[in-house]
Design a protein around this motif. Structure first.
Motif, mmCIF file in Angstrom:
data_model
loop_
_atom_site.group_PDB
_atom_site.id
_atom_site.type_symbol
_atom_site.label_atom_id
_atom_site.label_comp_id
_atom_site.label_asym_id
_atom_site.label_seq_id
_atom_site.Cartn_x
_atom_site.Cartn_y
_atom_site.Cartn_z
ATOM 1 N N LEU A 217 0.840 -1.191 0.000
ATOM 2 C CA LEU A 217 0.000 0.000 0.000
ATOM 3 C C LEU A 217 0.877 1.243 0.000
ATOM 4 C CD1 LEU A 217 -2.719 1.561 0.403
ATOM 5 C CD2 LEU A 217 -2.334 1.278 2.871
ATOM 6 N N THR B 256 0.722 5.397 0.190
ATOM 7 C CA THR B 256 -0.176 6.498 0.533
ATOM 8 C C THR B 256 0.637 7.698 1.005
ATOM 9 O OG1 THR B 256 -2.176 7.096 1.775
ATOM 10 C CG2 THR B 256 -0.537 5.751 2.928
ATOM 11 N N CYS C 138 -9.252 0.275 -3.222
ATOM 12 C CA CYS C 138 -8.729 1.628 -2.998
ATOM 13 C C CYS C 138 -9.864 2.637 -2.846
ATOM 14 C CB CYS C 138 -7.822 2.041 -4.161
ATOM 15 S SG CYS C 138 -6.210 1.220 -4.172
ATOM 16 N N PHE D 185 -4.248 6.689 -2.511
ATOM 17 C CA PHE D 185 -4.004 5.280 -2.181
ATOM 18 C C PHE D 185 -3.658 4.503 -3.449
ATOM 19 C CE2 PHE D 185 -7.041 6.894 0.937
ATOM 20 C CZ PHE D 185 -6.418 6.551 2.122
#
Length: 573
Positions: free
Chosen positions: A181, A183, A211, A234
């Motif tokens: 992930l 971010t 997402c 994201f």
């Protein structure tokens, strides 16, 4: 995808108040075939500071610049070397841009994960975040570089912040099923690790939907806690299949490929049929080949078979493709990557149907001045495109320039090209001397000085002089000069003396660009071409006061004689 190849899925979701206020950027590049084995799959995220007026440009430049340059690095570089060099070059460019603007900056945090074979390579600077979900374990892989100023949190380390950058690097094994992930710092304080795990697990087949749901939940949490939910970003990457153990070494195979033997018309190499031998030199072989799969002709360049055991030459040959691939210009021949496995060492370029510049000049002795100036301007644009990518050509000759039937030029040879200060390439002077100096080479090469962009300017001006007059500047003088004293004795013959139709001010531009001392030439190529097309009063005045123009002298003598005659006539009558 073949069995045993790396396979990655990804999804993205992003929210910004409006397109202009977006400060984050992200991307995934999943190449195919040989590029997949050599370079792997890359995921990246960049995020600039929220008070930065150029935040959008900073983030997008980081992502696009890294992706373009990383996948164009030489195939014999390992992943860490390639990424570090690209990030260092990108940092220098961003830092220079930031210093030239007054409103905003090109500073940006960046995290990029490259999965190659069964290895993960994470490069990071700033406060962007990368997590790994493996089974039930959700782990943050990078360390945030942040500091507090005036009650606000800012990155303490980022691209474009300083002349040099300290890049965090993490290497680890990847496993099938790993989910990563990406971010931004803005998400901190909204979702808990357990929230991420739960939401990702709910949509295992659709990472874009996962997402979207993460974004929605993060916005809800932010709203409840009084946070701004703008610029939430994201990106998920999942390893669906890891490389088979037997394929682990495919990524380094290119640098170990054998050099092709001598090829003749009719021979085939990896499916490419040789149609014509274009050149055989001491360092390379160049062939025109036909590709049945795309039904097009290409140029195939390979090292000379005699150099097969010389590692330095082979390394430089591999670098040529990378150097050429860095430049994007309609006046520079393009490297062609058909993403097919290669069994021998070579690279492909577009085939240009055209004549060399020297042939064109012989066949068009009476070409209009505008046409000749247009060729010079195109050549200048080609070299400026190289200089913008920090590439010095060093071997500009009429034989390395093609003119197509539409009158468009193409630079086609990169054997002496180099990048100043790049440790993996021989010094620029060494590269130029290895290929061989020419009557168009700048004096600094013969004096043993480090060349720069102004060395290419000299070569362009020498070619321009020949295009305009049919003769070379300093004809027969440069080849035997080896000292400053020798060069101080150079005799410059003005272009308008060789071609009477040329104006004096045009010669002034040529004379300045052809100065033996590089410090006396133009600072920028754009200034040279501007003065070549339009009169520069400053240089025109210098020419007049120096008495270097026979045409001007004759004019003033004639005018003085006429005035004297009128005076005598007025006295007589």
């Amino acid at each position: 995808m073949q069995l045993g190849e790396l396979r990655v899925s990804y999804g993205q979701s992003y929210l910004a108040q409006d397109r202009r206020s977006a400060r984050s950027s992200m991307a995934v590049c999943h190449p195919r075939d040989s590029q997949l084995a050599i370079k792997g799959v890359a995921g990246i995220i960049a995020d600039s500071t929220w008070r930065n007026a150029l935040a959008k440009q900073a983030g997008e430049t980081c992502v696009r610049g890294f992706m373009a340059d990383y996948f164009a690095t030489p195939d014999n570089w390992d992943t860490k070397t390639s990424a570090n060099k690209v990030l260092s070059a990108l940092n220098s460019w961003l830092y220079a841009q930031s210093r030239s603007v007054s409103n905003g900056s090109y500073i940006s945090s960046l995290s990029t994960l490259i999965i190659k074979g069964r290895q993960g390579h994470l490069f990071h600077m700033g406060d962007t975040l990368v997590y790994r979900l493996r089974g039930a374990e959700f782990q943050q892989l990078n360390r945030e570089h942040t500091t507090y100023m005036g009650g606000y949190r800012y990155p303490s380390r980022a691209l474009g912040m300083d002349p040099s950058v300290d890049i965090d690097y993490l290497n680890f094994k990847v496993k099938q099923g790993d989910i990563f992930l990406f971010t931004t710092q803005a998400v901190k304080g909204t979702l808990m690790p357990s929230d991420f795990v739960q939401l990702i697990r709910e949509f295992p087949e659709d990472l874009n939907q996962a997402c979207d749901v993460i974004l929605k939940k993060a916005m809800e949490k932010a709203s409840k806690r009084g946070y701004s939910s703008y610029n939430f970003c994201f990106q998920l990457m999942r390893v669906d299949q890891v490389t088979h153990e037997a394929n682990d070494n495919l990524g380094v195979a290119y640098s170990n490929l054998p050099v092709p033997e001598e090829l003749q018309a009719g021979d085939e190499l990896d499916g490419y049929r040789v149609e014509e031998v274009l050149s055989r030199s001491a360092t390379s072989r160049i062939y025109r080949v036909y590709d049945p799969q795309t039904a097009r002709s290409l140029v195939l360049k390979a090292p000379s078979p005699q150099l097969a055991l010389k590692k330095e030459f082979i390394a430089h040959f591999i670098m040529q493709q990378w150097v050429a691939d860095r430049v994007s210009s309609p006046y520079v021949a393009k490297v062609v990557d058909l993403s097919r496995p290669r069994t021998q060492l070579y690279y492909l370029m577009e085939f240009i149907q055209g004549r060399t510049l020297d042939t064109w000049l012989r066949e068009n002795p009476d070409a209009d001045l505008k046409v000749r100036l247009d060729l010079i301007e195109q050549l200048t644009k080609a070299v400026r495109a190289m200089h913008r990518r920090e590439v010095i050509h060093q071997h500009l000759t009429p034989q390395n320039i093609l003119v197509d039937p539409q009158g468009v030029i193409k630079l086609v040879d990169f054997a002496a090209c180099g990048v100043a200060g790049m440790k993996d390439l021989p010094p620029l002077l060494t590269l130029a001397r290895r290929v061989g100096l020419t009557p168009y080479s700048a004096p600094e090469y013969r004096l043993g000085r480090d060349p720069g962009e102004r060395a290419d300017q000299f070569s362009i001006a020498a070619l321009a002089f020949e295009i305009l007059t049919g003769q070379r500047p300093y004809e027969g003088q440069l080849e035997n000069l080896n000292s400053k004293v020798d060069f101080s004795r150079l005799e410059y013959v003005p272009a308008f003396q060789l071609e009477s139709s040329l104006p004096v001010w045009m010669d002034a531009a040529l004379r300045k660009a052809l100065q033996p001392n590089p410090e006396l030439r133009y600072r920028r190529l754009s200034e040279f071409i501007y003065d070549l097309k339009k009169p520069n009063p400053e240089y025109l005045t210098d020419q007049e006061t120096s008495g270097g123009s026979d045409q001007l002298l004759a004019f003033w003598k004639g005018l003085a004689g006429l005035l004297l005659l009128l005076l005598l006539l007025s006295l007589f009558y």
